[in-house]
Design a protein around this motif. Structure first.
Motif, short mmCIF file in Angstrom:
data_model
loop_
_atom_site.label_atom_id
_atom_site.label_comp_id
_atom_site.label_asym_id
_atom_site.label_seq_id
_atom_site.Cartn_x
_atom_site.Cartn_y
_atom_site.Cartn_z
N LEU A 9 0.84 -1.20 0.00
CA LEU A 9 0.00 0.00 0.00
C LEU A 9 0.87 1.25 0.00
O LEU A 9 0.56 2.23 -0.69
N ARG A 10 1.97 1.23 0.74
CA ARG A 10 2.88 2.38 0.78
C ARG A 10 3.46 2.63 -0.62
O ARG A 10 3.57 3.77 -1.07
N ARG A 13 0.86 4.31 -2.69
CA ARG A 13 0.70 5.73 -2.31
C ARG A 13 1.84 6.57 -2.88
O ARG A 13 1.64 7.70 -3.30
N GLU A 16 1.15 7.03 -6.57
CA GLU A 16 0.10 8.03 -6.76
C GLU A 16 0.63 9.45 -6.54
O GLU A 16 0.23 10.39 -7.23
N ALA A 17 1.54 9.59 -5.58
CA ALA A 17 2.19 10.90 -5.38
C ALA A 17 3.02 11.27 -6.59
O ALA A 17 3.04 12.44 -7.02
N SER A 39 4.37 12.58 -0.98
CA SER A 39 3.88 11.35 -0.33
C SER A 39 4.04 11.40 1.19
O SER A 39 3.64 10.45 1.89
N SER A 60 5.12 3.02 -11.22
CA SER A 60 4.01 3.96 -11.42
C SER A 60 3.29 3.68 -12.73
O SER A 60 2.06 3.72 -12.81
#
Length: 198
Positions: A9-10, A13, A16-17, A39, A60
């Motif tokens: 999950l990290r 994230r 996504e950042a 992030s 990504s």
């Protein structure tokens, strides 16, 4: 008690950042420092997950592809009475018809441009292109199977034409959203699918 961290999950994230930084500032400004700040992590923490910028960009890009495939898969497993609606929903997942898909499309086009000069990104870009190409072939084959296209249709050519249309609609909307609106994209796609029937 130590904090339990979901590492996958990290990583998501962080990716996504990276998308956010790329959309706001462009690929050339998507530095590790900026992405770490976006992030909420230190540069050292980010490097724990992605030792190099190239690895972060590759992850990504893969995430964009996986998200689109997951949504398409979900549509394919939701029975719909109208096959044409099902096909439009599937194709719609490849178009920037909401904020989430718009960001994914923007990032994908930026990555695709970068793939022209980065071999690792180019390999993934080629893989995803092949997957997309095969998906459009399956769309046309499905339309043939359910009798929604004319009998003399050349499936290979129409799959390529549909693929090019979807890419073109996505790019034109990103560049000129006021001239090619979301509704216009839907109307053009519907019109194109109708032309396959006559």
């Amino acid at each position: 008690m130590p904090k339990i961290v979901d590492h996958e999950l990290r990583k998501i994230r962080i990716a996504e950042a990276a998308w956010k930084v790329i959309v706001q500032s462009g690929m050339e400004h998507a530095t590790v420092r900026k992405i770490a700040k976006e992030s909420g992590l230190s540069v050292g923490s980010l490097r724990y997950y992605f030792p190099t910028q190239a690895e972060l960009l590759l992850f990504s890009m893969e995430l964009v592809s996986e998200r689109v495939k997951e949504r398409i898969h979900a549509h394919l497993h939701q029975p719909k009475a109208d096959p044409l609606t099902a096909i439009k929903d599937v194709i719609g997942e490849m178009l920037p018809l909401d904020d989430e898909r718009r960001v994914e499309t923007e990032v994908w086009f930026v990555f695709s441009a970068k793939a022209l000069v980065d071999l690792r990104l180019r390999q993934l870009n080629e893989q995803v292109y092949t997957e997309m190409s095969n998906a459009f072939k399956r769309v046309i084959q499905f339309l043939q199977q359910v009798g929604l296209v004319r009998a003399d249709l050349q499936a290979e050519r129409e799959a390529k034409r549909l693929h090019a249309l979807v890419d073109g609609l996505a790019l034109h909307h990103l560049m000129h959203p006021e001239k090619l609106t979301k509704q216009a994209i839907i109307d053009i796609l519907q019109h194109h699918l109708r032309t396959l029937q006559t």
